[in-house]
Write a protein that holds these residues in place. Structure first.
Motif, PDB file in Angstrom:
ATOM      1  N   VAL A   1      13.605   8.896  10.270  1.00  0.00           N
ATOM      2  CA  VAL A   1      14.653   8.001  10.783  1.00  0.00           C
ATOM      3  C   VAL A   1      14.378   7.565  12.214  1.00  0.00           C
ATOM      4  O   VAL A   1      15.077   6.698  12.743  1.00  0.00           O
ATOM      5  CB  VAL A   1      16.060   8.631  10.663  1.00  0.00           C
ATOM      6  N   GLY A   2      13.393   8.171  12.859  1.00  0.00           N
ATOM      7  CA  GLY A   2      13.038   7.787  14.212  1.00  0.00           C
ATOM      8  C   GLY A   2      13.987   8.321  15.261  1.00  0.00           C
ATOM      9  O   GLY A   2      14.337   7.633  16.208  1.00  0.00           O
ATOM     10  N   LEU A   3      14.409   9.574  15.116  1.00  0.00           N
ATOM     11  CA  LEU A   3      15.302  10.215  16.079  1.00  0.00           C
ATOM     12  C   LEU A   3      14.558  11.365  16.750  1.00  0.00           C
ATOM     13  O   LEU A   3      14.028  12.238  16.052  1.00  0.00           O
ATOM     14  CB  LEU A   3      16.556  10.727  15.375  1.00  0.00           C
ATOM     15  N   PHE A   4      14.499  11.356  18.072  1.00  0.00           N
ATOM     16  CA  PHE A   4      13.710  12.341  18.828  1.00  0.00           C
ATOM     17  C   PHE A   4      12.272  12.367  18.300  1.00  0.00           C
ATOM     18  O   PHE A   4      11.667  13.418  18.119  1.00  0.00           O
ATOM     19  CB  PHE A   4      14.338  13.733  18.776  1.00  0.00           C
ATOM     20  N   THR A   5      11.753  11.192  18.040  1.00  0.00           N
ATOM     21  CA  THR A   5      10.471  11.042  17.349  1.00  0.00           C
ATOM     22  C   THR A   5       9.322  11.731  18.058  1.00  0.00           C
ATOM     23  O   THR A   5       8.544  12.443  17.426  1.00  0.00           O
ATOM     24  CB  THR A   5      10.140   9.549  17.163  1.00  0.00           C
TER      25      THR A   5
ATOM     26  N   LEU B   1       7.910   5.919   9.157  1.00  0.00           N
ATOM     27  CA  LEU B   1       8.823   6.168   8.044  1.00  0.00           C
ATOM     28  C   LEU B   1       8.096   6.828   6.870  1.00  0.00           C
ATOM     29  O   LEU B   1       8.575   7.817   6.311  1.00  0.00           O
ATOM     30  CB  LEU B   1       9.465   4.850   7.604  1.00  0.00           C
ATOM     31  N   VAL B   2       6.927   6.323   6.509  1.00  0.00           N
ATOM     32  CA  VAL B   2       6.171   6.863   5.370  1.00  0.00           C
ATOM     33  C   VAL B   2       5.681   8.281   5.669  1.00  0.00           C
ATOM     34  O   VAL B   2       5.825   9.184   4.844  1.00  0.00           O
ATOM     35  CB  VAL B   2       4.993   5.932   4.993  1.00  0.00           C
TER      36      VAL B   2
ATOM     37  N   PHE C   1       2.223   9.653  21.122  1.00  0.00           N
ATOM     38  CA  PHE C   1       1.814   8.735  22.174  1.00  0.00           C
ATOM     39  C   PHE C   1       2.293   7.300  21.953  1.00  0.00           C
ATOM     40  O   PHE C   1       2.613   6.601  22.918  1.00  0.00           O
ATOM     41  CB  PHE C   1       0.289   8.775  22.346  1.00  0.00           C
ATOM     42  N   ALA C   2       2.362   6.853  20.710  1.00  0.00           N
ATOM     43  CA  ALA C   2       2.744   5.463  20.427  1.00  0.00           C
ATOM     44  C   ALA C   2       4.256   5.282  20.364  1.00  0.00           C
ATOM     45  O   ALA C   2       4.754   4.175  20.531  1.00  0.00           O
ATOM     46  CB  ALA C   2       2.116   4.996  19.114  1.00  0.00           C
ATOM     47  N   GLY C   3       4.985   6.351  20.089  1.00  0.00           N
ATOM     48  CA  GLY C   3       6.430   6.248  19.971  1.00  0.00           C
ATOM     49  C   GLY C   3       6.845   5.831  18.567  1.00  0.00           C
ATOM     50  O   GLY C   3       6.015   5.685  17.673  1.00  0.00           O
ATOM     51  N   PRO C   4       8.143   5.624  18.370  1.00  0.00           N
ATOM     52  CA  PRO C   4       8.676   5.414  17.028  1.00  0.00           C
ATOM     53  C   PRO C   4       8.564   3.998  16.482  1.00  0.00           C
ATOM     54  O   PRO C   4       8.762   3.777  15.298  1.00  0.00           O
ATOM     55  CB  PRO C   4      10.145   5.787  17.181  1.00  0.00           C
ATOM     56  N   GLY C   5       8.292   3.034  17.322  1.00  0.00           N
ATOM     57  CA  GLY C   5       8.314   1.649  16.878  1.00  0.00           C
ATOM     58  C   GLY C   5       9.708   1.067  17.026  1.00  0.00           C
ATOM     59  O   GLY C   5      10.663   1.768  17.369  1.00  0.00           O
ATOM     60  N   PRO C   6       9.857  -0.227  16.770  1.00  0.00           N
ATOM     61  CA  PRO C   6      11.125  -0.900  17.047  1.00  0.00           C
ATOM     62  C   PRO C   6      12.264  -0.573  16.087  1.00  0.00           C
ATOM     63  O   PRO C   6      13.427  -0.701  16.451  1.00  0.00           O
ATOM     64  CB  PRO C   6      10.762  -2.382  16.970  1.00  0.00           C
ATOM     65  N   TYR C   7      11.936  -0.164  14.885  1.00  0.00           N
ATOM     66  CA  TYR C   7      12.979   0.104  13.884  1.00  0.00           C
ATOM     67  C   TYR C   7      13.205   1.602  13.785  1.00  0.00           C
ATOM     68  O   TYR C   7      12.690   2.276  12.893  1.00  0.00           O
ATOM     69  CB  TYR C   7      12.599  -0.510  12.538  1.00  0.00           C
ATOM     70  N   SER C   8      13.979   2.133  14.741  1.00  0.00           N
ATOM     71  CA  SER C   8      14.205   3.576  14.808  1.00  0.00           C
ATOM     72  C   SER C   8      15.541   3.847  15.477  1.00  0.00           C
ATOM     73  O   SER C   8      16.060   3.015  16.222  1.00  0.00           O
ATOM     74  CB  SER C   8      13.089   4.247  15.613  1.00  0.00           C
ATOM     75  N   LEU C   9      16.069   5.028  15.230  1.00  0.00           N
ATOM     76  CA  LEU C   9      17.292   5.430  15.915  1.00  0.00           C
ATOM     77  C   LEU C   9      17.027   5.661  17.401  1.00  0.00           C
ATOM     78  O   LEU C   9      17.917   5.442  18.225  1.00  0.00           O
ATOM     79  CB  LEU C   9      17.880   6.685  15.266  1.00  0.00           C
TER      80      LEU C   9
END
Length: 143
Positions: A67-71, A21-22, A123-131
């Protein structure tokens, strides 16, 4: 008693989402500065190469990452754009990225940090709080 490592491991997914997010927010701010001259005036002429296109990538990829979309895809594009920015704009000015150009460096610390921060997200992905996480959830059987 739970050791410190276990406590930190439990928080890692949440901190990954915060990191995403940051970094997305800061990248978006570079994009809005180039596209709209806000929050600082770095506006580029419409269609001007490469600044306007860099601003467009920063704006769109930054919002998607934030926002974690198509991250993963957005982070891949953002990481690549920062590698290009470093080697085209900064590296020719000098050897040391942490030193400003007026002191013999190249001022390329931000592109390097963004490049590798976004590479981490690939490689790590968006994390749990993402679209992305919301989109990937499927209803449990029987619900």
């Amino acid at each position: 008693m739970i050791n410190m490592s276990a406590r930190l491991d439990a928080l890692a997914p949440t901190v990954l989402s915060l990191f995403r997010l940051v970094f997305g927010f800061l990248f978006t701010a570079f994009g809005t500065s180039k596209m709209f001259g806000w929050p600082i005036a770095m506006a580029q002429p419409l269609g001007g190469w490469p600044g306007w296109y860099a601003g467009l990538i920063e704006l769109v990829a930054g919002l998607l990452i934030m926002v974690g979309l198509f991250t993963r895809a957005a982070a891949f594009v953002a990481s690549g754009s920062m590698a290009v920015a470093y080697f085209w704009q900064h590296q020719p000015l000098g050897l040391w990225p942490i030193v400003p150009p007026e002191y013999g460096g190249n001022g390329g610390l931000s592109p390097i940090l963004f490049c590798f921060g976004f590479l981490l997200l690939v490689f790590a992905g968006p994390g749990p709080y993402s679209l992305d996480r919301l989109r990937s959830r499927t209803p449990e059987a029987g619900q």
